[in-house]
Write an enzyme that holds these catalytic residues in place. Structure first.
Site, PDB file in Angstrom:
ATOM      1  N   CYS A 194       0.854  -1.186   0.000  1.00 20.02           N
ATOM      2  CA  CYS A 194       0.000   0.000   0.000  1.00 20.02           C
ATOM      3  C   CYS A 194       0.888   1.233   0.000  1.00 20.02           C
ATOM      4  CB  CYS A 194      -0.906  -0.072   1.223  1.00 20.02           C
ATOM      5  SG  CYS A 194      -1.097   1.446   2.117  1.00 20.02           S
ATOM      6  N   CYS A 242       1.326   3.266   3.250  1.00 19.31           N
ATOM      7  CA  CYS A 242       2.125   2.548   4.251  1.00 19.31           C
ATOM      8  C   CYS A 242       3.588   2.538   3.825  1.00 19.31           C
ATOM      9  CB  CYS A 242       1.653   1.094   4.396  1.00 19.31           C
ATOM     10  SG  CYS A 242      -0.117   0.907   4.488  1.00 19.31           S
TER      11      CYS A 242
END
Length: 431
Positions: A357, A360
């Site tokens: 992601c 992240c």
């Protein structure tokens, strides 16, 4: 949940850290992070994962990390919402999670043209400084500036095997593990008995410290996700806030078989290590030759004043971690240990390119680079003391990238400790 008392491997108690952080550090570091110099972080989010083929199902925002073959794309995403209700998509729960994770994990990379022009100017200025360490990302055409204020670190729905594997390889490959320990180092892995910690205590201080730093970083990131959790969509707007259930799942002594408080202690330990680095690097910034250049003279002077003010606070804190006890062995042993630390750390920063992601990945890279920079400072004390007042330094130099990562990473730890206070209060009320 009681995290109190004295921390191992350093002489300090948690309440003093809490008070120091809440009243001195947190308000100032929050202000600092809003300054232009610290707000924009240059990062390359397109580097491929060097360790395994990326298969985080749907964890890739619109598959833009690398083009994925048509066949790999979950049918619900490929067809948009048209066949959401067809038989093929009867695993809609997973697909909805997926689409949501895509939305939440996306990076908002919009920057005004004015900012973009300013960055070209900053880069020119940075180039004229004499840096001794070239970061691979800086020059890459794929590296982009990201506005950290537009992309807060919070829950993104990125979980499951892809996320698990990233943490697992960080713990596994990068901790100095003797062959006799079969248990995975990841504290989330099912364990047999207490032998893990007796093993950890048996390690020399440095290797124990390394493990605790990683564990502290893990705890900090998990705290941010619990504190900034997607609670529910009200009036079609997502609302974010503390999720008690998630917090207990990760930190409650009962639910974690006693692991939780240890993780939180490691967070405090990491905080102290980075705090120590800040107080050690102060002389670098106190020189008149160093300005936090954005081109706006008044703002730059204010930013520098605020930063030096934070350094004053870090120096005034009485109970630092004493790194003298580290790397204090014979010259040769200390040198190879330092090198080992550096390589382990480099590896961890490469593992961050495997995070599926984008949001992240952004915060993962920033926080590991910040910690790497802190370690570099602690290893360079002599060089920092010898810096000339008015000319660029040969022995020790920080790039803008490292400075931004160092202070934002410390800002995240300061926030974690602040959030932990809030959770403690919520826990008392919920009893």
């Amino acid at each position: 949940l009681s995290v109190t008392g004295v921390l191992d491997d350093c002489l300090c108690d948690i309440d003093s850290i809490d008070n120091f952080n809440t009243f001195k550090i947190f308000p100032k570091i929050k202000k600092l992070q809003e300054r232009d110099y610290f707000r924009y972080y240059k990062v390359n989010l397109k580097r491929p994962c060097p360790f395994w083929a990326e298969d985080g199902h749907c964890s890739i925002k619109d598959c833009h990390v690398e083009p994925c073959p048509e066949s790999k794309i979950p049918v619900g995403i490929k067809a948009g919402s048209s066949n959401k209700y067809s038989k093929v998509a009867n695993n809609t729960k997973e697909l909805e999670d997926c689409e949501q994770a895509n939305k939440l994990g996306a990076i908002n990379s919009t920057l005004s043209n004015q900012s973009k022009e300013a960055f070209i100017d900053w880069a020119r200025y940075d180039d004229s400084q004499d840096h001794f360490c070239e970061l691979d990302d800086e020059r890459s055409p794929a590296a982009q500036y990201v506005d950290l204020l537009l992309n807060p670190e919070r829950y993104t729905g990125y979980k499951g095997s892809s996320a698990w594997r990233v943490w697992n390889s960080i713990y596994e490959e990068n901790c100095f593990k003797p062959r006799s320990v079969y248990r995975p180092l990841n504290p989330l892995a099912p364990s047999r008995g207490e032998s893990f910690y007796t093993w950890l205590e048996g390690l020399c201080l440095e290797k124990r410290v390394f493990y605790k730093l990683i564990s502290g970083l893990h705890a900090s990131i998990n705290l941010h996700l619990c504190a900034n959790y997607l609670l529910e969509e009200t009036w079609g707007k997502p609302s974010w806030g503390p999720n008690m259930k998630e917090f207990k799942r990760r930190f409650d002594p009962v639910e974690t078989k006693g692991e939780g408080p240890r993780r939180l202690k490691n967070l405090y330990f990491l905080y102290l290590i980075e705090l120590r680095a800040l107080s050690k690097v102060a002389p670098y910034f106190e020189r008149s030759i160093v300005d936090l250049y954005t081109g706006n003279v008044e703002e730059d002077a204010d930013t520098k004043t605020l930063l030096l003010n934070i350094f004053q606070d870090t120096k005034s804190f009485p109970m630092h971690f004493d790194e003298k006890s580290m790397f204090a062995g014979d010259k040769k042993g200390a040198k190879s240990l330092k090198e080992e630390f550096r390589l382990h750390f480099k590896n961890i920063s490469r593992i961050m390119d495997c995070v599926g992601c984008d949001k992240c990945r952004l915060w993962g890279k920033l926080q590991t680079q910040g910690l790497g920079t802190a370690l570099k400072i602690l290893f360079s004390e002599k060089e920092i003391q010898k810096l000339p007042e008015n000319s660029p330094s040969k022995g020790f130099q920080l790039t803008r990238q490292e400075i931004v990562a160092l202070l934002n990473a410390f800002g995240r730890l300061s926030t974690s400790i602040r959030e932990l206070q809030n959770f403690k209060v919520l826990l008392q009320h919920s009893r």
